[in-house]
Structures are given as structure tokens and as C-alpha cells.
Scaffold this motif. Structure first.
Motif, PDB file in Angstrom:
ATOM      1  N   LEU A   1       0.805  -1.216   0.000  1.00 22.96           N
ATOM      2  CA  LEU A   1       0.000   0.000   0.000  1.00 22.96           C
ATOM      3  C   LEU A   1       0.833   1.257   0.000  1.00 22.96           C
ATOM      4  CD1 LEU A   1      -2.878  -0.804   2.500  1.00 22.96           C
ATOM      5  CD2 LEU A   1      -3.047  -0.520   0.050  1.00 22.96           C
ATOM      6  N   PHE A   2       2.052   1.177   0.490  1.00 22.21           N
ATOM      7  CA  PHE A   2       2.864   2.357   0.661  1.00 22.21           C
ATOM      8  C   PHE A   2       4.228   2.145   0.010  1.00 22.21           C
ATOM      9  CE2 PHE A   2       0.144   1.723   4.379  1.00 22.21           C
ATOM     10  CZ  PHE A   2      -0.649   2.845   4.297  1.00 22.21           C
ATOM     11  N   CYS A   3       4.925   3.228  -0.251  1.00 20.27           N
ATOM     12  CA  CYS A   3       6.283   3.148  -0.770  1.00 20.27           C
ATOM     13  C   CYS A   3       7.245   2.894   0.384  1.00 20.27           C
ATOM     14  CB  CYS A   3       6.654   4.451  -1.490  1.00 20.27           C
ATOM     15  SG  CYS A   3       5.657   4.792  -2.960  1.00 20.27           S
ATOM     16  N   HIS A   4       8.108   1.887   0.222  1.00 20.07           N
ATOM     17  CA  HIS A   4       9.087   1.550   1.255  1.00 20.07           C
ATOM     18  C   HIS A   4      10.482   1.706   0.678  1.00 20.07           C
ATOM     19  CE1 HIS A   4       5.960  -0.003   3.918  1.00 20.07           C
ATOM     20  NE2 HIS A   4       5.460  -0.630   2.875  1.00 20.07           N
TER      21      HIS A   4
ATOM     22  N   THR B   1       7.489   0.294  -4.669  1.00 19.81           N
ATOM     23  CA  THR B   1       6.194   0.957  -4.830  1.00 19.81           C
ATOM     24  C   THR B   1       5.077  -0.077  -4.965  1.00 19.81           C
ATOM     25  OG1 THR B   1       6.369   1.035  -7.246  1.00 19.81           O
ATOM     26  CG2 THR B   1       7.294   2.890  -6.005  1.00 19.81           C
ATOM     27  N   PRO B   2       3.847   0.311  -4.652  1.00 23.93           N
ATOM     28  CA  PRO B   2       2.715  -0.593  -4.892  1.00 23.93           C
ATOM     29  C   PRO B   2       2.566  -0.898  -6.379  1.00 23.93           C
ATOM     30  CG  PRO B   2       2.090   1.221  -3.439  1.00 23.93           C
ATOM     31  CD  PRO B   2       3.441   1.556  -3.993  1.00 23.93           C
TER      32      PRO B   2
ATOM     33  N   VAL C   1      -6.337   4.505  -5.676  1.00 25.72           N
ATOM     34  CA  VAL C   1      -5.592   5.521  -4.929  1.00 25.72           C
ATOM     35  C   VAL C   1      -4.098   5.245  -4.987  1.00 25.72           C
ATOM     36  CG1 VAL C   1      -5.213   6.502  -2.633  1.00 25.72           C
ATOM     37  CG2 VAL C   1      -7.536   6.014  -3.414  1.00 25.72           C
ATOM     38  N   VAL C   2      -3.698   3.974  -4.815  1.00 22.73           N
ATOM     39  CA  VAL C   2      -2.270   3.671  -4.775  1.00 22.73           C
ATOM     40  C   VAL C   2      -1.609   3.855  -6.134  1.00 22.73           C
ATOM     41  CG1 VAL C   2      -2.391   2.110  -2.799  1.00 22.73           C
ATOM     42  CG2 VAL C   2      -2.801   1.221  -5.067  1.00 22.73           C
ATOM     43  N   THR C   3      -2.319   3.582  -7.221  1.00 27.70           N
ATOM     44  CA  THR C   3      -1.743   3.841  -8.541  1.00 27.70           C
ATOM     45  C   THR C   3      -1.470   5.329  -8.722  1.00 27.70           C
ATOM     46  OG1 THR C   3      -2.790   1.905  -9.556  1.00 27.70           O
ATOM     47  CG2 THR C   3      -2.168   3.696 -11.019  1.00 27.70           C
ATOM     48  N   SER C   4      -2.376   6.169  -8.260  1.00 34.89           N
ATOM     49  CA  SER C   4      -2.153   7.615  -8.318  1.00 34.89           C
ATOM     50  C   SER C   4      -0.922   8.012  -7.515  1.00 34.89           C
ATOM     51  CB  SER C   4      -3.388   8.356  -7.788  1.00 34.89           C
ATOM     52  OG  SER C   4      -4.527   8.043  -8.553  1.00 34.89           O
ATOM     53  N   GLN C   5      -0.716   7.350  -6.352  1.00 33.61           N
ATOM     54  CA  GLN C   5       0.456   7.654  -5.531  1.00 33.61           C
ATOM     55  C   GLN C   5       1.748   7.281  -6.248  1.00 33.61           C
ATOM     56  OE1 GLN C   5      -0.374   5.455  -1.957  1.00 33.61           O
ATOM     57  NE2 GLN C   5      -1.708   7.025  -1.100  1.00 33.61           N
TER      58      GLN C   5
ATOM     59  N   ALA D   1      -8.477  -4.408   6.277  1.00 33.76           N
ATOM     60  CA  ALA D   1      -9.208  -4.675   5.025  1.00 33.76           C
ATOM     61  C   ALA D   1      -9.726  -3.369   4.429  1.00 33.76           C
ATOM     62  CB  ALA D   1     -10.365  -5.632   5.292  1.00 33.76           C
ATOM     63  N   ILE D   2     -10.230  -2.472   5.270  1.00 35.86           N
ATOM     64  CA  ILE D   2     -10.719  -1.173   4.792  1.00 35.86           C
ATOM     65  C   ILE D   2      -9.563  -0.356   4.217  1.00 35.86           C
ATOM     66  CG2 ILE D   2     -11.708   1.030   5.534  1.00 35.86           C
ATOM     67  CD1 ILE D   2     -13.338  -0.617   7.601  1.00 35.86           C
ATOM     68  N   ILE D   3      -8.421  -0.394   4.883  1.00 34.30           N
ATOM     69  CA  ILE D   3      -7.250   0.336   4.375  1.00 34.30           C
ATOM     70  C   ILE D   3      -6.791  -0.253   3.044  1.00 34.30           C
ATOM     71  CG2 ILE D   3      -4.841   0.934   4.848  1.00 34.30           C
ATOM     72  CD1 ILE D   3      -5.548   0.929   7.816  1.00 34.30           C
ATOM     73  N   GLN D   4      -6.884  -1.582   2.908  1.00 27.06           N
ATOM     74  CA  GLN D   4      -6.462  -2.246   1.672  1.00 27.06           C
ATOM     75  C   GLN D   4      -7.331  -1.862   0.478  1.00 27.06           C
ATOM     76  OE1 GLN D   4      -4.314  -4.482   0.350  1.00 27.06           O
ATOM     77  NE2 GLN D   4      -2.952  -4.844   2.077  1.00 27.06           N
ATOM     78  N   THR D   5      -8.518  -1.291   0.726  1.00 28.59           N
ATOM     79  CA  THR D   5      -9.366  -0.886  -0.403  1.00 28.59           C
ATOM     80  C   THR D   5      -8.758   0.262  -1.191  1.00 28.59           C
ATOM     81  OG1 THR D   5     -10.671   0.639   0.997  1.00 28.59           O
ATOM     82  CG2 THR D   5     -11.473  -1.626   0.782  1.00 28.59           C
ATOM     83  N   ARG D   6      -7.666   0.829  -0.723  1.00 28.67           N
ATOM     84  CA  ARG D   6      -6.962   1.832  -1.530  1.00 28.67           C
ATOM     85  C   ARG D   6      -6.519   1.240  -2.865  1.00 28.67           C
ATOM     86  NH1 ARG D   6      -2.798   4.342   3.010  1.00 28.67           N
ATOM     87  NH2 ARG D   6      -4.374   4.938   4.567  1.00 28.67           N
TER      88      ARG D   6
END
Length: 557
Positions: free
Chosen positions: A52-55, A67-68, A77-81, A323-328
Motif C-alpha cells: 500500500l505504501f512506498c518503502h 512501490t505498490p 488511490v495507490v496507482t495515483s500515488q 481490510a478497509i485500508i487495503q481498499t486503496r
């Protein structure tokens, strides 16, 4: 001449030397590759969209940013990030899957053209037996003037690390156009038994639900075995507290106090979470979750969801919050529907053990299966009633999942996933649980819970339920294990409300579990989706929960 003004909706970050952006599509193996490369312990697996996040990782004076996964045909959302991150980085490690090489190059090349970097081709073990692919790689190196490195990201040796290091030092510019692929790289995974035309979807659904069922049954058997000893320890601890102010009595050792609730948390909730996370981790590392989601994708469209959304709904049976956070990672067209499905139908590791505990205390454990069936059917009805035709049409795009390969389980990844769940439980769930216990105990001391219970009790009559079930509904809205606190007498391990029929008991437990998301989940939805979405969703969920409960209790009661 007309004036054209280009408006940027992002703020580019300052470019930095020796910073490399690792990009690729979902499930290409970026995270596994980078952690094999730098030698760190893996912390995630090959679930499509698991990052979900860049590490950032440090390796040989390089900073490599994982990157995701990019979905070029979806507005997540994550593709936009990732695209935003790409604007501020001129050095790229492009990862493509050998079995989908043509599509990956076609979709990703426009994003990295005219930047410097290298290409890493994963899943090499799937195609290396073909006589023409080695020649094809040599030709690609020559025509693009780029370094093409072939790896099996589950096994990265020292020579490959040296090759990658040298390639980064001598990185070239990506040409404006992607290279032409002359050979046939496509590899189609073999069909599994759950992909049969008629019974396949049913088998796929059963396999997805199986982890939740196994975890609940085994965790409850373990809890029932140890509960008497744990209860004795709690009674001993309570006796040592002696006399204390009334407010502390309610918050620590009262009916809703922290110490009184510890046996349930440690014996019922924690084992359920551990067993569920272990099974799901094995599902992920074998690629089974992705394949099952792919099979069920066409059927999910009728509910306004996609197969990838279904993965998040199943994850909610472990805990709704991650699970809700993963909906990004879900499409913006289906994300709201997915969050609603998790909130309504994903009975988390607190709710399921509490439900089984209530049925067991009543001497009616056989109600567990009807409960799960009714929950599944009403969740589908809820989505049909709350999604518009346009939302369902929007979900009927091309299946963005792919039929990934099934492979042997990676025990190292599975253990890492389970340890991550334990860490999340200790650092997030446990503090929140303790905080909610304190709040519930304090509200009990104020008499607020009794007041709300008396206020709602008359509505129970409208639903053909006893007024005593109101406390379970109230506490279930605070935290999902509250339904057990409201219905089970802790001293005798029997029901507080006597005389309920099977249907009334089923309806009471159902209403307490689905009327509202728990406080932690609701706050997460507010943070992820904004307060107005959370308010509308909560109102819809409450209304449908009351209607479904009334149909059950009056229709079959």
C-alpha cells in the motif's frame, strides 16, 4: 491564438541522486525481489495489491523505493500515488513478468520512457526452458541498449546481485518506444479443479470462506479448553485489587472492565486472528487467493464489486480495519461498495468468536451455520439495494486480475505475514481494545449504557425480540465482542435472556453484529472515505439491518 494552460494536480518532490524507483504491475514480485536483493526479512507476499505504501531500502549506496503495483487500466488511490512518485524520480528499475512480457511493456513503457534505468524480468523459471527466449533477451539488450536481467525472485544468488549492482552503475536511457517482442513468451497457467464451468464458482467461494470457518472452530475449541483456568486467574487477580473507587471498579473489574474482558481477548480473539492469518498467508504465497478471485470476478459484478474487491472482503474476516485500508488498491468506482461490504458482511475475529460463544452458551451451537448463511445472503441483498445500476456497470470492466500461477507455499513469507499480524494486534488492536474497555466501564459508571439500553429496548419489541437483547445491540455497536458481553452471564456461562427461540436468538445475534460497524472500523472509514460517506453508509447499514432482522424474526419466529 487560444491559450492553453497545463494545470498540475501534484507537487513534485525534489529529485535525489542514487534514488531508484522500483515499479511494475501487481503480483510481479517487486517486494519479494527487493527484500531478497538487500537481504532483509520479507514482510509481504504475492497477493495482488498487497503493498500500500512506498518503502525505501538501502543497498550498496543506493536507495531503492519499492512501490505498490500499478494498474494502468484502473483509477485506484495507490496507482495515483505511484504515478506521483514517478514524476519526481528519473531513475527506474522496471519489473516485468516474463509470462506477460508484451502486455507489461506496452502498458508501462510510456510511464518510464526517457528515464534511465534497467529492466528486471521475473518468473524466469516459467520460460527459461524455451530455446528462443535467451536469444530474445540478448536481442533486447542490443536493440534497447539497456540491461535486461532475468530472475526468479524467490531465489536470487550472489552473482545476480553483482550483475544488478553493475547494471545500476551503467544504467542507460529508456527509448521512446517499447521494443518489439518477436518470440512467444506467453504461458497460460493450467486450470485447477475449482475452475470447472458449473461447480467451479461454488468451489471457489467455499475455498475463500474456509479459512474463516476453520479459524473460528479451532480457536473456540482452544478457548473452551483453557477458559476455566483463565477465568480462575482473572478471579484471583480481581480479588487482589481489594477496595477501590467505584469508577475504577467499573473500568477495571466491572462487567465491561479491562481485566474482566482479558480472557475473551486472549483466548477467543487472538487465536482466531492467528489461525486466520496463517491460512490466508498460505493462500497468498501459493497464489490461490488471486486465482479464486479471478474465478469469481464475473459474479461479483452483479453486486457492484470485482474479484479484487472480494479479496478485501474476505480479509475483513480477520480484521475490518486493515481490510478497509487495503481498499486503496480498489478502483475508485467500486471502493465505496467494497468498504460497505466489509462493514456489513465481514464478521471479524471479534464478532465470529463472540457469536459462536453465545450459541454455545445457549446450548445451540448448530445455529452457527444458519447464521453464516443468513449473513452471506443479506450482505448480497444489501449490496443490491445500495448500489446503483451505474455503479454495477462501472464494475463490469475487463477483469483486472490475472490467472496467476499456483506454486508451492513459501513458509518464510507465511511466517512473516503471521508475525506481522501479531505485531499489528499488539500495537493497534490491543491498545484500542483496552481504551474501549475503559470508555465502556466509565459510561457504565455514569449510567449512560443503562439509559441508552432503556431507550432502545422498546424497539426490540417491534423486531419480535426481548427487551433484554438491547444491551447486546448497544455493546455490539461499540465493539463486536460486545454482543457476547450483553447476552452471556459471565458467572454461569449461560444466557442472560432466557426463553428465546432459535430464530429470536439468531436474529438478536445478527442484529448486534451488523447494525453498525464497530467504533474502530467507523473511525477508519471516516479517515479513509471522509465523514459524509461514513455517515450515509452507517444510516443505510442500520436501516437494512433492522429490516432484515424484522423479516427473520417475524417471518420465521
Amino acid at each position: 491564438m487560444p491559450q492553453h494552460i497545463e494545470v498540475q494536480t501534484y507537487y513534485p518532490e525534489p529529485q535525489q541522486d542514487n534514488h531508484w524507483l522500483l515499479i511494475g504491475k501487481e503480483s510481479v514480485g517487486k517486494t519479494a525481489f527487493i527484500e531478497r536483493l538487500v537481504g532483509n526479512k520479507p514482510t509481504s507476499s504475492n497477493l495482488q495489491g498487497s503493498s500500500l505504501f512506498c518503502h525505501e531500502y538501502s543497498w550498496n549506496d543506493y536507495a531503492i523505493i519499492d512501490t505498490p503495483g500499478i494498474q494502468t487500466h484502473m483509477d485506484s488511490v495507490v496507482t495515483s500515488q505511484v504515478l506521483k512518485k514517478l514524476h519526481s524520480n528519473r531513475q527506474v528499475i522496471l519489473m516485468v513478468k516474463s509470462t506477460d512480457l508484451i502486455d507489461d511493456l506496452h502498458d508501462l513503457w510510456p510511464l518510464i520512457q526517457n528515464r534511465s534505468g534497467i529492466v528486471v524480468v521475473t518468473y524466469w523459471d516459467k520460460v527459461k526452458h524455451r530455446p528462443d527466449v535467451a536469444q530474445e533477451v540478448a536481442r533486447l539488450r542490443k536493440t534497447t541498449q539497456l540491461e535486461w536481467i532475468t530472475v526468479d525472485n524467490r531465489c536470487l544468488d550472489q552473482q545476480q546481485r553483482i550483475t544488478i549492482d553493475n547494471a545500476l552503475k551503467q544504467a542507460s536511457i529508456f527509448p521512446s518506444e517499447p521494443p518489439k517482442i518477436l518470440g512467444n513468451w506467453s504461458v497460460v497457467p493450467k486450470k485447477a479443479f475449482f475452475e470447472m464451468p458449473i461447480v467451479g464458482p461454488l468451489l471457489s467461494l467455499m475455498l475463500l470462506v474456509l479459512p474463516a470457518l476453520i479459524s473460528v472452530l479451532n480457536a473456540n475449541a482452544f478457548a473452551d479448553w483453557l477458559y476455566p483456568d483463565a477465568e480462575g486467574g482473572v478471579d484471583w487477580l480481581i480479588a487482589r485489587f481489594g477496595v477501590m473507587p467505584d469508577v475504577l471498579h467499573h473500568m477495571l473489574i466491572g462487567e465491561y472492565g479491562v481485566i474482566s474482558m482479558l480472557p475473551f481477548l486472549l483466548l477467543y480473539a487472538l487465536p482466531t486472528v492467528l489461525i486466520f492469518s496463517a491460512i490466508i498467508a498460505l493462500y497468498k504465497t501459493t497464489g490461490l487467493v488471486d486465482r479464486l478471485s479471478y474465478c469469481l470476478d464475473p459474479f461479483m459484478h452483479k453486486l457492484g464489486l470485482s474479484g479484487r474487491d472480494l479479496v478485501r472482503v474476505i480479509m475483513g474476516f480477520g480484521c475490518n480495519v486493515p481490510a478497509i485500508i487495503q481498499t486503496r488498491n480498489c478502483s475508485c468506482c467500486t471502493r465505496g461498495t467494497c468498504v460497505s461490504a466489509i462493514s456489513f458482511g465481514s464478521a471479524c475475529s471479534y464478532q465470529l468468536p463472540a457469536t459462536i460463544a453465545v450459541f454455545s452458551a445457549a446450548g445451540k451451537p448448530y445455529l452457527a451455520l444458519p447464521y453464516l448463511l443468513f449473513l452471506g445472503v443479506t450482505t448480497c441483498l444489501y449490496l443490491l439495494l445500495t448500489t446503483s445500476k451505474s455503479q454495477r456497470r462501472a464494475s463490469m470492466s475487463t477483469n483486472l486480475l490475472n490467472r496467476g500461477f499456483l506454486q508451492p507455499p513459501n513458509i518464510r513469507f507465511a511466517l512473516s505475514e503471521m508475525f506481522g499480524v501479531i505485531r499489528e494486534f499488539i500495537t493497534t488492536a490491543l491498545p484500542l481494545f483496552i481504551g474501549i474497555c475503559f470508555v465502556a466501564g466509565f459510561l457504565s459508571w455514569l449510567g449512560f449504557i443503562d439509559f441508552i439500553t432503556a431507550l432502545i429496548a422498546p424497539f426490540m419489541t417491534l423486531l419480535n425480540l426481548p427487551e433484554g437483547a438491547a444491551i447486546a445491540v448497544i455493546l455490539g455497536a461499540i465493539r463486536k465482542d460486545g454482543l457476547a458481553i450483553g447476552l452471556i452471564e459471565s458467572s454461569s456461562q449461560s444466557l442472560k435472556v432466557v426463553g428465546m427461540s432459535d430464530v429470536q436468538l439468531l436474529a438478536a445475534v445478527y442484529l448486534a453484529g451488523v447494525m453498525l460497524p464497530c467504533i474502530v472500523s467507523l473511525l477508519t472509514i471516516v479517515r479513509e472515505m471522509r465523514w459524509h460517506f461514513a455517515a450515509k453508509m452507517a444510516l443505510r447499514q442500520m436501516t437494512c439491518a433492522f429490516v432484515f432482522t424484522a423479516v427473520l424474526s417475524w417471518g420465521w419466529g
